[in-house]
Design a protein around this motif. Structure first.
Motif, PDB file in Angstrom:
ATOM      1  N   LEU A 147       0.349  -1.156  -0.014  1.00  0.00           N
ATOM      2  CA  LEU A 147      -0.163  -0.227   0.052  1.00  0.00           C
ATOM      3  C   LEU A 147       0.994   1.083  -0.162  1.00  0.00           C
ATOM      4  O   LEU A 147       0.836   2.058  -0.995  1.00  0.00           O
ATOM      5  N   SER A 148       2.040   1.446   0.499  1.00  0.00           N
ATOM      6  CA  SER A 148       2.457   2.189   0.774  1.00  0.00           C
ATOM      7  C   SER A 148       3.320   2.809  -0.138  1.00  0.00           C
ATOM      8  O   SER A 148       3.629   3.960  -1.014  1.00  0.00           O
ATOM      9  N   ALA A 149       3.826   1.787  -0.982  1.00  0.00           N
ATOM     10  CA  ALA A 149       4.744   1.747  -2.658  1.00  0.00           C
ATOM     11  C   ALA A 149       3.138   2.483  -3.000  1.00  0.00           C
ATOM     12  O   ALA A 149       3.546   3.411  -5.232  1.00  0.00           O
ATOM     13  N   CYS A 150       2.338   2.245  -3.257  1.00  0.00           N
ATOM     14  CA  CYS A 150       1.073   2.532  -3.900  1.00  0.00           C
ATOM     15  C   CYS A 150       0.562   4.453  -3.268  1.00  0.00           C
ATOM     16  O   CYS A 150       0.027   5.098  -3.265  1.00  0.00           O
ATOM     17  N   ARG A 151       1.332   4.626  -1.893  1.00  0.00           N
ATOM     18  CA  ARG A 151       0.795   6.088  -1.899  1.00  0.00           C
ATOM     19  C   ARG A 151       0.754   7.732  -2.929  1.00  0.00           C
ATOM     20  O   ARG A 151      -1.030   7.440  -2.821  1.00  0.00           O
ATOM     21  N   GLU A 152       1.497   7.714  -3.036  1.00  0.00           N
ATOM     22  CA  GLU A 152       0.939   8.331  -4.363  1.00  0.00           C
ATOM     23  C   GLU A 152       0.223   8.563  -5.525  1.00  0.00           C
ATOM     24  O   GLU A 152      -1.369   9.760  -5.243  1.00  0.00           O
ATOM     25  N   VAL A 153      -0.090   7.880  -5.728  1.00  0.00           N
ATOM     26  CA  VAL A 153      -1.561   7.497  -6.386  1.00  0.00           C
ATOM     27  C   VAL A 153      -2.765   7.271  -5.290  1.00  0.00           C
ATOM     28  O   VAL A 153      -4.189   7.851  -6.055  1.00  0.00           O
ATOM     29  N   LEU A 154      -2.609   6.517  -4.419  1.00  0.00           N
ATOM     30  CA  LEU A 154      -4.209   6.513  -3.645  1.00  0.00           C
ATOM     31  C   LEU A 154      -4.438   7.937  -3.003  1.00  0.00           C
ATOM     32  O   LEU A 154      -5.608   8.116  -2.900  1.00  0.00           O
ATOM     33  N   LEU A 155      -3.625   9.067  -2.806  1.00  0.00           N
ATOM     34  CA  LEU A 155      -3.825  10.301  -2.797  1.00  0.00           C
ATOM     35  C   LEU A 155      -4.569  11.192  -3.881  1.00  0.00           C
ATOM     36  O   LEU A 155      -5.499  11.763  -3.680  1.00  0.00           O
ATOM     37  N   ARG A 156      -4.252  10.809  -4.737  1.00  0.00           N
ATOM     38  CA  ARG A 156      -4.586  11.782  -6.371  1.00  0.00           C
ATOM     39  C   ARG A 156      -5.768  10.876  -6.255  1.00  0.00           C
ATOM     40  O   ARG A 156      -6.130  11.309  -6.909  1.00  0.00           O
ATOM     41  N   ALA A 157      -6.120   9.751  -5.652  1.00  0.00           N
ATOM     42  CA  ALA A 157      -7.101   9.297  -6.761  1.00  0.00           C
ATOM     43  C   ALA A 157      -8.518   9.786  -5.948  1.00  0.00           C
ATOM     44  O   ALA A 157      -9.817   9.608  -6.177  1.00  0.00           O
ATOM     45  N   GLN A 158      -8.370   9.996  -4.556  1.00  0.00           N
ATOM     46  CA  GLN A 158      -9.620  10.777  -3.643  1.00  0.00           C
ATOM     47  C   GLN A 158     -10.350   9.464  -3.599  1.00  0.00           C
ATOM     48  O   GLN A 158     -11.723   9.822  -3.794  1.00  0.00           O
ATOM     49  N   GLY A 159     -10.148   8.666  -3.102  1.00  0.00           N
ATOM     50  CA  GLY A 159     -11.373   7.523  -2.967  1.00  0.00           C
ATOM     51  C   GLY A 159     -12.105   7.262  -4.500  1.00  0.00           C
ATOM     52  O   GLY A 159     -12.512   5.449  -4.550  1.00  0.00           O
ATOM     53  N   ALA A 160     -11.421   7.431  -5.896  1.00  0.00           N
ATOM     54  CA  ALA A 160     -11.418   6.754  -7.467  1.00  0.00           C
ATOM     55  C   ALA A 160     -10.509   5.232  -7.021  1.00  0.00           C
ATOM     56  O   ALA A 160     -11.632   4.561  -7.878  1.00  0.00           O
ATOM     57  N   ALA A 161      -9.971   4.665  -6.548  1.00  0.00           N
ATOM     58  CA  ALA A 161      -8.847   3.513  -6.853  1.00  0.00           C
ATOM     59  C   ALA A 161     -10.499   2.474  -5.750  1.00  0.00           C
ATOM     60  O   ALA A 161     -10.830   3.034  -4.635  1.00  0.00           O
ATOM     61  N   ILE A 162      -9.942   1.567  -6.444  1.00  0.00           N
ATOM     62  CA  ILE A 162     -10.375   0.304  -5.559  1.00  0.00           C
ATOM     63  C   ILE A 162      -9.632  -0.540  -5.044  1.00  0.00           C
ATOM     64  O   ILE A 162      -8.075  -1.004  -5.870  1.00  0.00           O
ATOM     65  N   LEU A 163      -9.875  -1.056  -3.965  1.00  0.00           N
ATOM     66  CA  LEU A 163      -8.067  -1.636  -3.430  1.00  0.00           C
ATOM     67  C   LEU A 163      -8.609  -3.276  -3.361  1.00  0.00           C
ATOM     68  O   LEU A 163     -10.203  -3.811  -3.292  1.00  0.00           O
ATOM     69  N   ALA A 164      -8.812  -4.346  -3.653  1.00  0.00           N
ATOM     70  CA  ALA A 164      -8.361  -5.983  -3.445  1.00  0.00           C
ATOM     71  C   ALA A 164      -8.227  -6.233  -2.301  1.00  0.00           C
ATOM     72  O   ALA A 164      -6.726  -6.343  -3.038  1.00  0.00           O
ATOM     73  N   TYR A 165      -8.090  -7.105  -1.220  1.00  0.00           N
ATOM     74  CA  TYR A 165      -7.637  -7.867  -0.503  1.00  0.00           C
ATOM     75  C   TYR A 165      -7.933  -9.211  -0.882  1.00  0.00           C
ATOM     76  O   TYR A 165      -8.515  -9.778  -0.485  1.00  0.00           O
ATOM     77  N   GLU A 166      -6.400 -10.056  -1.989  1.00  0.00           N
ATOM     78  CA  GLU A 166      -6.595 -11.212  -2.322  1.00  0.00           C
ATOM     79  C   GLU A 166      -4.764 -12.049  -1.407  1.00  0.00           C
ATOM     80  O   GLU A 166      -4.449 -11.938  -2.097  1.00  0.00           O
ATOM     81  N   PRO A 167      -5.064 -12.383  -0.378  1.00  0.00           N
ATOM     82  CA  PRO A 167      -4.422 -13.716   0.462  1.00  0.00           C
ATOM     83  C   PRO A 167      -3.843 -14.358  -0.997  1.00  0.00           C
ATOM     84  O   PRO A 167      -4.885 -15.263  -1.534  1.00  0.00           O
ATOM     85  N   VAL A 168      -2.893 -14.496  -1.178  1.00  0.00           N
ATOM     86  CA  VAL A 168      -2.733 -15.329  -2.628  1.00  0.00           C
ATOM     87  C   VAL A 168      -2.690 -17.074  -1.868  1.00  0.00           C
ATOM     88  O   VAL A 168      -3.147 -17.287  -2.901  1.00  0.00           O
ATOM     89  N   TRP A 169      -2.865 -17.755  -0.961  1.00  0.00           N
ATOM     90  CA  TRP A 169      -3.078 -18.549  -0.290  1.00  0.00           C
ATOM     91  C   TRP A 169      -4.090 -19.026  -0.455  1.00  0.00           C
ATOM     92  O   TRP A 169      -4.530 -20.071  -0.201  1.00  0.00           O
ATOM     93  N   ALA A 170      -5.057 -18.195  -0.292  1.00  0.00           N
ATOM     94  CA  ALA A 170      -6.682 -18.388  -0.927  1.00  0.00           C
ATOM     95  C   ALA A 170      -7.597 -18.451  -2.580  1.00  0.00           C
ATOM     96  O   ALA A 170      -8.499 -18.558  -2.768  1.00  0.00           O
ATOM     97  N   ILE A 171      -6.174 -18.074  -3.464  1.00  0.00           N
ATOM     98  CA  ILE A 171      -6.530 -18.096  -4.413  1.00  0.00           C
ATOM     99  C   ILE A 171      -6.706 -18.971  -5.070  1.00  0.00           C
ATOM    100  O   ILE A 171      -5.598 -19.688  -5.497  1.00  0.00           O
ATOM    101  N   GLY A 172      -7.915 -19.064  -5.994  1.00  0.00           N
ATOM    102  CA  GLY A 172      -8.034 -20.473  -6.634  1.00  0.00           C
ATOM    103  C   GLY A 172      -7.566 -22.162  -6.260  1.00  0.00           C
ATOM    104  O   GLY A 172      -7.916 -22.646  -7.044  1.00  0.00           O
ATOM    105  N   THR A 173      -7.462 -21.905  -4.648  1.00  0.00           N
ATOM    106  CA  THR A 173      -7.736 -23.369  -4.252  1.00  0.00           C
ATOM    107  C   THR A 173      -8.339 -23.530  -3.543  1.00  0.00           C
ATOM    108  O   THR A 173      -8.417 -24.748  -2.577  1.00  0.00           O
ATOM    109  N   GLY A 174      -9.737 -23.090  -2.584  1.00  0.00           N
ATOM    110  CA  GLY A 174     -10.854 -23.240  -2.790  1.00  0.00           C
ATOM    111  C   GLY A 174     -10.750 -23.115  -1.419  1.00  0.00           C
ATOM    112  O   GLY A 174     -11.806 -23.266  -0.491  1.00  0.00           O
TER     113      GLY A 174
END
Ligand code: PGA
Length: 247
Positions: A147-174
């Motif tokens: 998230l910190s790496a995206c700080r600038e773009v998140l500030l600029r987005a003013q809520g217009a960006a969407i975040l998705a939390y996807e734990p890698v261990w849960a993707i496509g694993t059931g």
């Protein structure tokens, strides 16, 4: 609560065919208007087909990746402006499969999100830890760094960006994060947005990783979970629409 859009977004990954997509897109186009917003992120060659099938309706469409560059000698890449030409309003950036198989760094993900915003396309910025990182107790540190790496773009987005939390261990694993595990990380993400100075309350944070019709309602009822990013189940119209109905 109430401030944020609630979304169910399908991520088709590298699946589909012109013939097979027609019925799926037709069903998405005909979906009854729910409380939330519906979107599908399709392989690039199918953007025109998605546009034809969905234009004028409530559902939106987009890509699964975008170049950090506006144009030029970047063989194989697709610009945000090209997505716009096909009516796309969403694009996934930093999906864990791209971080893993295409060696995408968090800084590159931030530049891609920025390129999307510049063109008026909503970036869906994906974050999440691996199983080893979770077991070592580093899940929050990893997601916090992404998230910190995206700080600038998140500030600029003013809520217009969407975040998705996807734990890698849960993707496509059931294996799905429990609603409590997912909620805890979503609350951490929102707290981190606050610390970064971004529009924490206005930012939709979606959960992804083996969401199914049977577990969607409980996940989506958590205070900081504003919907889902759906992989496998987005390829089956009945499953995808049942998940959307759980919003
Ligand atoms: P899954 O994928 O629903 O198949 O686990 C989610 C995603 O990778 O976006």
């Amino acid at each position: 609560m109430g401030l944020r859009n609630r979304w169910v977004i399908g991520n088709w990954k590298m699946n589909g065919s012109l013939a097979g997509n027609a019925a799926l897109l037709g069903a998405v186009a005909a979906a009854p208007s729910s409380v939330g917003k519906l979107g599908v992120c399709v392989p690039f060659p199918f953007l025109g087909q998605a546009q034809s099938a969905l234009a004028g309706g409530a559902a939106v469409w987009g890509g699964q990746d975008v170049s950090e560059h506006a144009s030029g000698a970047y063989t194989g890449q697709v610009s945000a402006a090209m997505l716009v030409e096909f009516g796309a309003s969403l694009v996934l950036v930093g999906h864990s499969e791209r971080r893993q198989y295409n060696a995408e760094t968090s800084d590159l993900v931030a530049r891609k999100a920025s390129a999307a915003l510049n063109a008026g396309v909503t970036p869906v910025i994906c974050v999440g830890e691996t199983l080893a990182e979770r077991e070592d107790g580093h899940a929050e540190a990893v997601v916090g760094q992404q998230l910190s790496a995206c700080r600038e773009v998140l500030l600029r987005a003013q809520g217009a960006a969407i975040l998705a939390y996807e734990p890698v261990w849960a993707i496509g694993t059931g294996k799905t994060a429990t609603p409590a595990e997912a909620q805890a990380m979503h609350a951490f993400i929102r707290a981190t947005l606050r610390v970064l100075g971004a529009e924490a309350e206005a930012t939709s944070i979606l959960y992804g990783g083996s969401v199914k019709a049977g577990n969607a309602r409980e996940l989506f009822s958590q205070a900081d979970i504003d919907g889902g990013l759906i992989g496998g189940a987005s390829l089956v119209a009945a499953d995808f629409l049942a998940i959307a109905a759980a919003l």
